[in-house]
Design a protein around this motif. Structure first.
Motif, PDB file in Angstrom:
ATOM      1  N   ARG A  28      48.852  54.746  88.587  1.00 54.14           N
ATOM      2  CA  ARG A  28      47.799  54.967  89.596  1.00 54.14           C
ATOM      3  C   ARG A  28      48.005  54.071  90.817  1.00 54.14           C
ATOM      4  N   LEU A  29      48.401  52.839  90.575  1.00 55.56           N
ATOM      5  CA  LEU A  29      48.570  51.868  91.656  1.00 55.56           C
ATOM      6  C   LEU A  29      49.949  51.947  92.298  1.00 55.56           C
ATOM      7  N   GLN A  30      50.784  52.882  91.833  1.00 52.55           N
ATOM      8  CA  GLN A  30      52.135  53.058  92.356  1.00 52.55           C
ATOM      9  C   GLN A  30      53.001  51.824  92.135  1.00 52.55           C
ATOM     10  N   VAL A  31      52.706  51.104  91.054  1.00 55.58           N
ATOM     11  CA  VAL A  31      53.594  50.018  90.651  1.00 55.58           C
ATOM     12  C   VAL A  31      54.838  50.605  90.006  1.00 55.58           C
ATOM     13  N   VAL A  32      54.660  51.671  89.230  1.00 53.37           N
ATOM     14  CA  VAL A  32      55.777  52.414  88.663  1.00 53.37           C
ATOM     15  C   VAL A  32      55.590  53.892  88.994  1.00 53.37           C
ATOM     16  N   SER A  33      56.684  54.625  88.919  1.00 56.46           N
ATOM     17  CA  SER A  33      56.653  56.055  89.200  1.00 56.46           C
ATOM     18  C   SER A  33      56.789  56.837  87.909  1.00 56.46           C
ATOM     19  N   PRO A  34      55.944  57.837  87.683  1.00 61.53           N
ATOM     20  CA  PRO A  34      56.050  58.622  86.442  1.00 61.53           C
ATOM     21  C   PRO A  34      57.375  59.381  86.356  1.00 61.53           C
ATOM     22  N   GLN A  35      57.951  59.755  87.516  1.00 58.80           N
ATOM     23  CA  GLN A  35      59.218  60.475  87.493  1.00 58.80           C
ATOM     24  C   GLN A  35      60.348  59.614  86.915  1.00 58.80           C
ATOM     25  N   GLN A  36      60.182  58.309  87.030  1.00 62.78           N
ATOM     26  CA  GLN A  36      61.219  57.394  86.566  1.00 62.78           C
ATOM     27  C   GLN A  36      61.369  57.411  85.042  1.00 62.78           C
ATOM     28  N   PHE A  37      60.269  57.748  84.332  1.00 60.35           N
ATOM     29  CA  PHE A  37      60.273  57.611  82.876  1.00 60.35           C
ATOM     30  C   PHE A  37      60.120  58.930  82.128  1.00 60.35           C
ATOM     31  N   GLY A  38      59.753  59.997  82.816  1.00 60.92           N
ATOM     32  CA  GLY A  38      59.611  61.282  82.148  1.00 60.92           C
ATOM     33  C   GLY A  38      58.566  61.245  81.050  1.00 60.92           C
ATOM     34  N   ASP A  39      58.889  61.856  79.901  1.00 66.15           N
ATOM     35  CA  ASP A  39      57.907  61.932  78.817  1.00 66.15           C
ATOM     36  C   ASP A  39      57.766  60.617  78.058  1.00 66.15           C
ATOM     37  N   LYS A  40      58.549  59.609  78.427  1.00 71.38           N
ATOM     38  CA  LYS A  40      58.440  58.320  77.735  1.00 71.38           C
ATOM     39  C   LYS A  40      57.102  57.650  78.001  1.00 71.38           C
ATOM     40  N   LEU A  41      56.426  58.018  79.084  1.00 72.06           N
ATOM     41  CA  LEU A  41      55.113  57.447  79.360  1.00 72.06           C
ATOM     42  C   LEU A  41      54.062  57.993  78.414  1.00 72.06           C
ATOM     43  N   SER A  42      54.225  59.219  77.966  1.00 72.52           N
ATOM     44  CA  SER A  42      53.209  59.848  77.108  1.00 72.52           C
ATOM     45  C   SER A  42      53.563  59.767  75.630  1.00 72.52           C
ATOM     46  N   ASN A  59      51.202  45.331 104.686  1.00 76.30           N
ATOM     47  CA  ASN A  59      50.721  46.669 105.045  1.00 76.30           C
ATOM     48  C   ASN A  59      51.749  47.758 104.777  1.00 76.30           C
ATOM     49  N   ASN A  60      53.049  47.378 104.782  1.00 74.39           N
ATOM     50  CA  ASN A  60      54.083  48.395 104.582  1.00 74.39           C
ATOM     51  C   ASN A  60      54.413  48.617 103.114  1.00 74.39           C
ATOM     52  N   SER A  61      53.649  48.010 102.209  1.00 78.29           N
ATOM     53  CA  SER A  61      53.902  48.187 100.787  1.00 78.29           C
ATOM     54  C   SER A  61      53.408  49.538 100.309  1.00 78.29           C
ATOM     55  N   GLU A  62      54.169  50.150  99.426  1.00 74.62           N
ATOM     56  CA  GLU A  62      53.767  51.436  98.853  1.00 74.62           C
ATOM     57  C   GLU A  62      52.687  51.272  97.797  1.00 74.62           C
ATOM     58  N   SER A  63      52.637  50.142  97.150  1.00 76.67           N
ATOM     59  CA  SER A  63      51.739  49.949  96.013  1.00 76.67           C
ATOM     60  C   SER A  63      50.344  49.559  96.457  1.00 76.67           C
ATOM     61  N   LEU A  64      49.364  49.972  95.657  1.00 79.58           N
ATOM     62  CA  LEU A  64      47.972  49.587  95.902  1.00 79.58           C
ATOM     63  C   LEU A  64      47.616  48.287  95.205  1.00 79.58           C
TER      64      LEU A  64
END
Length: 496
Positions: A442-456, A226-231
């Motif tokens: 979306r599931l908060q497995v990774v954070s977009p802030q961690q990778f910046g524009d590398k995700l796009s 229950n204390n997990s951040e990820s969905l």
């Protein structure tokens, strides 16, 4: 901090299946520093259905929608940027025989749309100009032009667009064709160099782990604390190596990239899915009469009839890969099967499984390759002198849903943290990887802030920077290991 929270801080991803989709997804994730384990039951990567064409516009498929063609064009451009070492830089000739019900004029509206779409992609991002200048995306050639080209000497290397047509013009039976024919900037894609690229990059990336000859025999989904951040869920996998040893694994996200056997993992999870599987084969011929550098040659025809499309794909040193969209050549009676209510895995007949996992009967190799040679020789009479080159290139292709004509597909999702890579064409693999990354965000497995524009952006510096000589050298070794001529792995480079 709990074990679940630490896993979210350092997510672990399993990719099951090391074909074009699985290898590309594993590279995309591990290049971002995401701990990724790639499992494959085989001894090397990217060993699936025959591939030879980049599909930069989908011009091989007259019956698919404009939207699918645009998707294939965009995906091919992205693929070309990442896998430059794997591209054979030669164009494609598209022609219609006199027996065809359609006309070359019917191809022009789509060619113009693709040309305009390519122009718009370059306007958005100049790095998209990887297929040459938009005005040269395609060129029509009338009969009189080909007759003039046939009078020229065949250059050893093509330096201009016309040079690609000279050996074709000398060989084609012009009376068997409608005009114009089209030269299109759709290039080749080499499976052996893709296998070499994936292997070299995976073994050099710190975040990647490659487990060849490992079959996944069980998979279980468990809720997170229950204390997990990820969905997403916790995923527990059991793999079995070739010695029979079992190993237990735990992951935060699972990608099912098992190709035509994707349904087997779905069945372990009791996840229904409608899909089809089609067994296909291409044949390898050696033609001592080949001169100069050849383009790929496509002669359209109605699929499944004796006049089905003929496809001649050039390799080095006189080797050619042949497709004939007839049931005596590339297509097979009962080779297309669909799922049933009891299973998400379509059941191919045992003779097809035997071909994939063991070997082809020698007599069938001879019969079907000679039929492919004869099919091409209808339009290039001198090709009748070609001989059987090597064993066929073959495999089964999955098609999600119920439309056997689907060509642009990438990924589907069901339970959180489980993705199915369901590409039909190799150029769709990067799109699948991007969709999976979006789902992981979306599931908060990774954070977009961690990778910046590398995700796009397709940020795969290690993959892109592999030396061409290393890729070609390993590709030749892989071809030999798979009992193919090393010439099938050699790069084809244009001077245009």
């Amino acid at each position: 901090m709990s074990d679940n929270i630490s896993q979210i801080s350092h997510p672990k991803v399993a990719v099951i299946g090391g074909g074009m989709a699985g290898s590309t997804i594993a590279l995309r994730l591990s290049e971002l520093g995401i701990a990724t384990t790639l499992f494959d039951k085989g001894s090397s990567l990217v060993n699936g259905p025959p591939m030879c064409h980049l599909h930069a516009g989908g011009n091989l498929y007259r019956d698919i929608s404009d939207e699918q063609c645009f998707a294939l064009l965009e995906q091919s451009i992205d693929t070309l940027k990442v896998y430059r070492n794997c591209v054979d830089w030669r164009p494609t000739v598209i022609a219609l025989p006199t027996t065809d019900k359609s006309t070359p004029a019917a191809l022009l509206p789509r060619l113009h749309k693709l040309q305009a779409h390519y122009q718009s992609l370059i306007a958005k991002d100049s790095s998209n100009a990887v297929l040459g200048e938009p005005e040269h995306y395609f060129r029509p050639y009338q009969r009189e032009q080909l007759e003039q080209l046939a009078l020229r000497d065949t250059p050893k290397f093509a330096q201009h667009f016309d040079d690609w047509l000279i050996p074709v013009a000398k060989t084609l039976d012009l009376d068997a064709l409608q005009f114009p024919v089209f030269l299109v900037q759709e290039y080749g894609l080499n499976a052996f160099r893709l296998a070499a690229t994936a292997s070299l990059a995976m073994t050099s990336l710190e975040a990647s782990e490659l487990r060849l000859q490992h079959r996944i025999v069980d998979i279980e989904r468990q809720p997170r604390a229950n204390n997990s951040e990820s969905l997403a869920a916790n995923w527990r996998l059991i793999s079995q190596d070739q010695s029979g040893e079992l190993k237990h694994w735990q992951f935060d996200y699972v990608v099912n990239a098992c190709g035509f056997q994707t349904g087997e993992i779905d069945d372990l999870l009791q996840q229904p899915r409608q899909r089809m599987v089609e067994f296909k084969a291409a044949y390898v011929a050696y033609w001592h009469g080949a001169e100069g550098q050849w383009p790929e040659v496509i002669i359209h025809g109605e699929r499944g009839t004796p006049q089905g499309m003929a496809q001649l794909t050039p390799y080095a040193n006189g080797f050619f890969q042949l497709h004939g969209m007839t049931k005596a050549i590339t297509l097979f009676e009962d080779g297309l099967v669909a799922t049933c209510a009891e299973s998400a895995q379509p059941k191919l007949a045992q003779p097809f499984i035997d071909k994939i996992e063991q070997h082809w009967p020698a007599a069938e190799v001879q019969t079907r390759t000679k039929a492919a040679i004869a099919h091409v020789a209808q339009y290039l009479p001198a090709f009748a002198n070609a001989k059987v080159g090597t064993k066929p290139m073959y495999g089964a292709q999955q098609i999600p849903g119920a439309d056997p004509g689907l060509r642009a597909a990438d990924v589907s999702f069901c339970c959180d943290g489980y993705a199915r890579a369901e590409i039909v064409k190799a150029s769709s693999a990067l799109a699948a990887a991007d969709a999976i990354l979006s789902d992981m965000v979306r599931l908060q497995v990774v954070s977009p802030q961690q990778f910046g524009d590398k995700l796009s952006h397709h940020h795969l510096p290690v993959t892109k920077a592999l030396p061409p000589v290393r890729v070609a050298g390993l590709a030749a070794q892989i071809a030999a290991q798979r009992d193919y001529a090393a010439a099938l792995a050699e790069p084809i480079k244009a001077v245009v």
